[in-house]
Design a protein around this motif. Structure first.
Motif, short mmCIF file in Angstrom:
data_model
loop_
_atom_site.label_atom_id
_atom_site.label_comp_id
_atom_site.label_asym_id
_atom_site.label_seq_id
_atom_site.Cartn_x
_atom_site.Cartn_y
_atom_site.Cartn_z
N TYR A 1 0.82 -1.20 0.00
CA TYR A 1 0.00 0.00 0.00
C TYR A 1 0.85 1.25 0.00
N ALA A 2 0.34 2.27 -0.65
CA ALA A 2 0.92 3.59 -0.49
C ALA A 2 0.72 4.05 0.95
N ASP A 3 1.68 4.80 1.46
CA ASP A 3 1.57 5.26 2.84
C ASP A 3 0.29 6.05 3.09
N SER A 4 -0.16 6.76 2.09
CA SER A 4 -1.32 7.62 2.25
C SER A 4 -2.62 6.86 2.46
N VAL A 5 -2.65 5.57 2.13
CA VAL A 5 -3.88 4.80 2.25
C VAL A 5 -3.79 3.66 3.25
N LYS A 6 -2.64 3.46 3.83
CA LYS A 6 -2.48 2.37 4.80
C LYS A 6 -3.45 2.53 5.96
N GLY A 7 -4.07 1.43 6.31
CA GLY A 7 -5.04 1.44 7.39
C GLY A 7 -6.44 1.83 6.96
N ARG A 8 -6.59 2.32 5.74
CA ARG A 8 -7.89 2.73 5.24
C ARG A 8 -8.37 1.88 4.07
N PHE A 9 -7.44 1.48 3.21
CA PHE A 9 -7.78 0.72 2.01
C PHE A 9 -7.33 -0.72 2.18
N THR A 10 -8.06 -1.62 1.55
CA THR A 10 -7.70 -3.02 1.54
C THR A 10 -7.82 -3.56 0.12
N ILE A 11 -6.75 -4.13 -0.37
CA ILE A 11 -6.76 -4.73 -1.69
C ILE A 11 -6.87 -6.25 -1.54
N SER A 12 -7.59 -6.85 -2.45
CA SER A 12 -7.73 -8.30 -2.45
C SER A 12 -7.87 -8.77 -3.89
N ARG A 13 -7.71 -10.05 -4.09
CA ARG A 13 -7.85 -10.61 -5.42
C ARG A 13 -8.42 -12.01 -5.36
N ASP A 14 -9.00 -12.41 -6.45
CA ASP A 14 -9.52 -13.75 -6.62
C ASP A 14 -8.89 -14.29 -7.88
N ASN A 15 -7.90 -15.13 -7.73
CA ASN A 15 -7.17 -15.63 -8.88
C ASN A 15 -8.04 -16.47 -9.81
N ALA A 16 -8.98 -17.19 -9.24
CA ALA A 16 -9.85 -18.02 -10.06
C ALA A 16 -10.73 -17.19 -10.97
N LYS A 17 -11.09 -15.99 -10.52
CA LYS A 17 -11.96 -15.11 -11.29
C LYS A 17 -11.21 -14.02 -12.04
N ASN A 18 -9.90 -13.96 -11.84
CA ASN A 18 -9.10 -12.90 -12.45
C ASN A 18 -9.62 -11.51 -12.08
N THR A 19 -9.91 -11.33 -10.80
CA THR A 19 -10.43 -10.06 -10.33
C THR A 19 -9.56 -9.49 -9.22
N VAL A 20 -9.58 -8.18 -9.11
CA VAL A 20 -8.92 -7.48 -8.04
C VAL A 20 -9.89 -6.45 -7.50
N HIS A 21 -9.85 -6.24 -6.19
CA HIS A 21 -10.79 -5.35 -5.52
C HIS A 21 -10.06 -4.38 -4.62
N LEU A 22 -10.66 -3.25 -4.43
CA LEU A 22 -10.11 -2.25 -3.52
C LEU A 22 -11.24 -1.73 -2.65
N GLN A 23 -11.19 -2.09 -1.38
CA GLN A 23 -12.14 -1.58 -0.41
C GLN A 23 -11.56 -0.31 0.19
N MET A 24 -12.27 0.79 0.04
CA MET A 24 -11.79 2.09 0.48
C MET A 24 -12.69 2.59 1.60
N ASN A 25 -12.12 2.72 2.78
CA ASN A 25 -12.83 3.23 3.93
C ASN A 25 -12.22 4.55 4.39
N SER A 26 -12.97 5.26 5.20
CA SER A 26 -12.50 6.53 5.75
C SER A 26 -11.96 7.44 4.66
N LEU A 27 -12.71 7.58 3.61
CA LEU A 27 -12.26 8.34 2.45
C LEU A 27 -12.10 9.82 2.78
N LYS A 28 -11.12 10.41 2.15
CA LYS A 28 -10.80 11.82 2.33
C LYS A 28 -10.90 12.54 0.99
N PRO A 29 -11.11 13.85 1.02
CA PRO A 29 -11.16 14.59 -0.25
C PRO A 29 -9.92 14.38 -1.11
N GLU A 30 -8.77 14.22 -0.49
CA GLU A 30 -7.55 14.01 -1.25
C GLU A 30 -7.48 12.66 -1.94
#
Length: 121
Positions: A59-88
């Motif tokens: 993770y980039a330092d700016s998103v650590k603790g707020r964003f979570t990346i995950s993937r499903d190799n069987a489905k060839n998908t990647v996800h980004l859960q973004m919490n505590s979003l900021k204007p920046e």
């Protein structure tokens, strides 16, 4: 022909949450890394998060603790859960993947079309 299809962008208030998804075509073989970049107006594209084929995230330092990346190799998908979003966090978010070619002799990259994330009151 679309190689990576993104979804989940939109408008959200500060401290809200969004989830981004990206699906890679099954025609893309030997995917290694997957992840997300973002680009705000007047700014260079920056890496937000990446995840390797074993599921280890970075993770980039700016998103650590707020964003979570995950993937499903069987489905060839990647996800980004973004919490505590900021204007920046407002930017166009691009998914990507890289894949091996020629039995691992070369690598190629693929980009999604980008999805807008706007964090505003």
């Amino acid at each position: 022909q679309v190689q990576l299809v993104e979804s989940g962008g939109g408008l959200v208030q500060p401290e809200g949450s969004l989830s981004l998804s990206c699906a890679a075509s099954k025609s893309i073989f030997s995917i290694r890394g997957m992840g997300w970049y973002r680009q705000a107006p007047g700014k260079q594209r920056e890496l937000v998060a990446s995840i390797n084929s074993d599921g280890r995230p970075t993770y980039a330092d700016s998103v650590k603790g707020r964003f979570t990346i995950s993937r499903d190799n069987a489905k060839n998908t990647v996800h980004l859960q973004m919490n505590s979003l900021k204007p920046e966090d407002t930017a166009v978010y691009y998914c990507y993947c890289n894949a091996l070619l020629d039995g691992g002799k070369s690598v190629t990259g693929y980009w999604g079309q980008g999805t807008q994330v706007t964090v505003s009151s």
